[in-house]
Design a protein around this motif. Structure first.
Motif, mmCIF file in Angstrom:
data_model
loop_
_atom_site.group_PDB
_atom_site.id
_atom_site.type_symbol
_atom_site.label_atom_id
_atom_site.label_comp_id
_atom_site.label_asym_id
_atom_site.label_seq_id
_atom_site.Cartn_x
_atom_site.Cartn_y
_atom_site.Cartn_z
ATOM 1 N N PRO A 223 0.833 -1.206 0.000
ATOM 2 C CA PRO A 223 0.000 0.000 0.000
ATOM 3 C C PRO A 223 0.871 1.261 0.000
ATOM 4 C CG PRO A 223 0.165 -0.858 2.214
ATOM 5 C CD PRO A 223 0.890 -1.842 1.338
ATOM 6 N N ASP A 224 0.234 2.378 -0.237
ATOM 7 C CA ASP A 224 0.937 3.667 -0.181
ATOM 8 C C ASP A 224 1.074 4.094 1.280
ATOM 9 O OD1 ASP A 224 1.247 4.010 -2.960
ATOM 10 O OD2 ASP A 224 -0.815 4.728 -3.144
ATOM 11 N N ASP A 225 1.849 3.331 2.015
ATOM 12 C CA ASP A 225 2.052 3.573 3.448
ATOM 13 C C ASP A 225 3.548 3.615 3.703
ATOM 14 O OD1 ASP A 225 2.630 2.547 6.282
ATOM 15 O OD2 ASP A 225 0.463 2.931 6.382
ATOM 16 N N LEU A 226 4.034 4.730 4.204
ATOM 17 C CA LEU A 226 5.466 4.947 4.347
ATOM 18 C C LEU A 226 6.112 3.887 5.235
ATOM 19 C CD1 LEU A 226 7.586 6.918 3.325
ATOM 20 C CD2 LEU A 226 7.136 8.371 5.306
ATOM 21 N N ALA A 227 5.486 3.583 6.366
ATOM 22 C CA ALA A 227 6.074 2.607 7.296
ATOM 23 C C ALA A 227 6.110 1.214 6.683
ATOM 24 C CB ALA A 227 5.288 2.601 8.600
ATOM 25 N N VAL A 228 5.026 0.827 6.026
ATOM 26 C CA VAL A 228 4.983 -0.489 5.398
ATOM 27 C C VAL A 228 6.013 -0.590 4.285
ATOM 28 C CG1 VAL A 228 3.562 -2.067 4.028
ATOM 29 C CG2 VAL A 228 2.562 -0.861 5.986
ATOM 30 N N LEU A 245 9.951 -2.402 -9.228
ATOM 31 C CA LEU A 245 8.769 -1.795 -8.655
ATOM 32 C C LEU A 245 7.941 -1.137 -9.743
ATOM 33 C CD1 LEU A 245 11.246 -1.384 -6.393
ATOM 34 C CD2 LEU A 245 9.357 -0.379 -5.140
ATOM 35 N N SER A 246 6.642 -1.128 -9.537
ATOM 36 C CA SER A 246 5.734 -0.460 -10.456
ATOM 37 C C SER A 246 4.848 0.471 -9.644
ATOM 38 C CB SER A 246 4.869 -1.474 -11.205
ATOM 39 O OG SER A 246 3.919 -0.815 -12.006
ATOM 40 N N GLY A 247 5.013 1.776 -9.909
ATOM 41 C CA GLY A 247 4.209 2.771 -9.215
ATOM 42 C C GLY A 247 4.979 3.467 -8.108
ATOM 43 N N GLY A 248 4.482 4.655 -7.727
ATOM 44 C CA GLY A 248 5.049 5.384 -6.599
ATOM 45 C C GLY A 248 6.288 6.185 -6.892
ATOM 46 N N VAL A 249 6.573 6.468 -8.191
ATOM 47 C CA VAL A 249 7.816 7.182 -8.526
ATOM 48 C C VAL A 249 7.560 8.535 -9.183
ATOM 49 C CG1 VAL A 249 9.208 5.108 -8.710
ATOM 50 C CG2 VAL A 249 8.009 5.959 -10.734
ATOM 51 N N SER A 250 6.297 8.941 -9.274
ATOM 52 C CA SER A 250 6.013 10.232 -9.901
ATOM 53 C C SER A 250 6.090 11.348 -8.857
ATOM 54 C CB SER A 250 4.640 10.183 -10.588
ATOM 55 O OG SER A 250 4.660 9.247 -11.644
ATOM 56 N N MET A 251 5.290 12.372 -9.002
ATOM 57 C CA MET A 251 5.388 13.540 -8.133
ATOM 58 C C MET A 251 4.186 13.674 -7.206
ATOM 59 S SD MET A 251 8.280 14.704 -9.099
ATOM 60 C CE MET A 251 8.333 16.314 -8.320
ATOM 61 N N GLY A 252 3.391 12.611 -7.077
ATOM 62 C CA GLY A 252 2.207 12.673 -6.245
ATOM 63 C C GLY A 252 2.526 12.705 -4.760
ATOM 64 N N VAL A 257 8.184 6.012 -3.015
ATOM 65 C CA VAL A 257 9.218 5.034 -3.344
ATOM 66 C C VAL A 257 10.624 5.629 -3.393
ATOM 67 C CG1 VAL A 257 10.062 3.513 -5.181
ATOM 68 C CG2 VAL A 257 7.688 3.365 -4.432
ATOM 69 N N PRO A 258 10.888 6.748 -4.114
ATOM 70 C CA PRO A 258 12.251 7.282 -4.135
ATOM 71 C C PRO A 258 12.775 7.635 -2.734
ATOM 72 C CG PRO A 258 10.980 8.225 -5.928
ATOM 73 C CD PRO A 258 10.015 7.485 -5.068
ATOM 74 N N GLN A 259 11.905 8.198 -1.897
ATOM 75 C CA GLN A 259 12.312 8.553 -0.534
ATOM 76 C C GLN A 259 12.712 7.319 0.268
ATOM 77 O OE1 GLN A 259 9.279 10.640 1.753
ATOM 78 N NE2 GLN A 259 10.118 9.879 3.682
ATOM 79 N N ILE A 266 19.859 2.856 -1.170
ATOM 80 C CA ILE A 266 19.911 2.689 -2.630
ATOM 81 C C ILE A 266 20.200 4.057 -3.249
ATOM 82 C CG2 ILE A 266 18.699 1.937 -4.682
ATOM 83 C CD1 ILE A 266 19.273 -0.294 -2.693
ATOM 84 N N ALA A 267 21.376 4.169 -3.881
ATOM 85 C CA ALA A 267 21.789 5.439 -4.461
ATOM 86 C C ALA A 267 21.153 5.607 -5.837
ATOM 87 C CB ALA A 267 23.308 5.506 -4.582
ATOM 88 N N VAL A 268 20.507 6.743 -6.038
ATOM 89 C CA VAL A 268 19.866 6.986 -7.325
ATOM 90 C C VAL A 268 20.928 7.227 -8.397
ATOM 91 C CG1 VAL A 268 19.617 9.461 -6.833
ATOM 92 C CG2 VAL A 268 18.175 8.379 -8.568
ATOM 93 N N VAL A 269 20.771 6.537 -9.517
ATOM 94 C CA VAL A 269 21.628 6.765 -10.680
ATOM 95 C C VAL A 269 20.957 7.749 -11.626
ATOM 96 C CG1 VAL A 269 22.751 5.686 -12.678
ATOM 97 C CG2 VAL A 269 22.682 4.490 -10.473
ATOM 98 N N PHE A 270 19.677 7.561 -11.830
ATOM 99 C CA PHE A 270 18.911 8.579 -12.562
ATOM 100 C C PHE A 270 17.442 8.472 -12.168
ATOM 101 C CE2 PHE A 270 19.046 5.013 -15.666
ATOM 102 C CZ PHE A 270 17.682 4.794 -15.839
ATOM 103 N N HIS A 271 16.733 9.571 -12.339
ATOM 104 C CA HIS A 271 15.292 9.639 -12.124
ATOM 105 C C HIS A 271 14.725 10.535 -13.213
ATOM 106 C CE1 HIS A 271 11.682 10.645 -9.267
ATOM 107 N NE2 HIS A 271 11.318 9.884 -10.291
#
Length: 399
Positions: A223-228, A245-252, A257-259, A266-271
């Protein structure tokens, strides 16, 4: 934003080779070879008969002899017989070792049998090595047969077996977790409310991975739950080499997910990639080569990003030699409006010259999975605004 080519290059350059394992022949389908395979002996290892018939010395025929006495039968898998004289011949079977003293074979259809005599048809012209697969013609002992990085399919596995090798070193299959996110998703078969949709992306991703030979797969919905997300993504990272992963990477507001991935090391290489659909894609790596592909949640975006980036990334991690990108022609003019690379679904059909051509099958948007039915993949078109004319050669990626 980076281009699709830059994104693929970044993924390949950050790929960490997976460990190896030795596996027997029966389990090698789709594996990636990690050692050189060398011929253990000449292939074929002896002068091999290629047709059922009779074997004899061609020199006797060149002196005018047309009838030979059958001195015996040389069966496949039996030690070689020896020709008692040039007036004699042996009945031979396909795959048999050429008897000693013989250097040619005439097929049974071209001889006439009269008791223990065999007469050549009038139009038969015997010559050395006729219907004989000579020793070492395919390869010599010590000759390289397969190089590391080879994807093992039926022909390559046959080559390994024919070299007498029972097991080889290959890349261990990547342990992959496919994870979908979103409170709006419901498992197929369960009751669904008007504000919910069925979870489809995971099953498309799993099907694509299995079709490419990836078998060590798990999947989960969060779910869209930070703790979970923190707890479950940490557990999945501990248990797997790769997370998709599928979903949770846009600007909503609930696109966590990125956070969470950053918090988990996990170091971001690109977004984000300059493409449509699939712009929000996120890619990162962590300690020990842990790799995360966070794909946009819209179904068309998910599948296109999987094919364009995740599959090449998995190939690189397995040490596979990169395959050339398939190219086809565009079947119709197509207007590219966005100033970014466009991924366009197509259906394959032959053009006027019989070459593979892609008929454009645009969707109604990145959430329109239904329009992909009957398509074979997608082409990559250059940024617009421009019209890409019919007949243009473009990169093609199969589903």
């Amino acid at each position: 934003m980076i281009t699709p080519a830059q994104a693929e290059q970044a993924i390949r350059s950050h790929a960490t080779l997976l460990p190896t394992e030795h596996r027997p022949l029966a389990t090698l389908a789709n594996a990636v070879l990690r050692e050189a395979v060398v011929s253990q002996r000449d292939q074929p290892p002896y002068d091999r008969v290629t047709m059922d018939g009779i074997a004899f010395a061609s020199a006797a025929a060149s002196r005018g002899q047309r009838t030979f006495r059958v001195a015996g039968t040389q069966a496949a898998g039996a030690p070689p017989l020896e020709l008692p004289s040039e007036e004699a011949c042996f009945e031979v079977m396909t795959g048999a070792m050429l008897p000693r003293g013989c250097d040619c074979v005439v097929p049974v259809e071209r001889i006439v049998r009269e008791g223990d005599l065999a007469r050549l048809a009038d139009d038969v012209i015997p010559s050395p090595d006729l219907n004989v697969h000579t020793r070492g013609l395919d390869c010599r002992a010590g000759q390289p047969l397969l190089e590391p990085g080879t994807r093992l399919q039926a022909p390559e596995i046959a080559i390994i077996a024919s070299a007498g090798i029972a097991q080889v070193q290959v890349t261990r299959s990547p342990r992959i977790a496919v994870i979908t996110t979103g409170d709006e998703l419901v498992e197929p078969g369960e009751p669904v409310e008007a504000w919910q949709i069925y979870r489809s992306n995971a099953y498309a991703v799993l099907a694509s991975l299995r079709a490419r030979g990836h078998a060590d797969l798990t999947h989960q919905h969060l779910p869209d739950d930070l703790a979970v997300l923190r707890t479950q993504l940490r557990a999945q990272l501990d248990a797997h080499d790769v997370l998709i992963l599928s979903g949770g990477v846009s600007m909503g507001q609930f696109d966590y997910v990125p956070q969470v991935l950053a918090e988990l090391g996990i170091a971001v290489v690109f977004h984000k990639i300059a493409q449509r659909p699939g712009k929000p894609m996120w890619y990162g790596v962590g300690a020990g080569g842990k790799t995360v592909y966070a794909l946009p949640g819209n179904p068309v975006s998910t599948l296109m990003c999987l094919v364009r980036y995740v599959l090449p990334g998995l190939e690189a991690a397995m040490g596979a030699t990169p395959a050339p990108v398939e190219a086809i022609t565009l079947a119709e003019d197509f207007a590219v409006k966005p100033a970014v690379t466009l991924f366009l679904p197509v259906r394959l059909r032959p053009d006027e010259a019989g070459r593979a051509s892609g008929e454009p099958r645009p969707t109604q948007g990145s959430g329109d999975f239904t329009s992909l039915a009957g398509t074979d993949g997608f082409v990559e078109l250059p940024p617009g605004p421009q019209v890409v004319p019919k007949g243009t050669v473009v990169p093609f990626y199969r589903w």
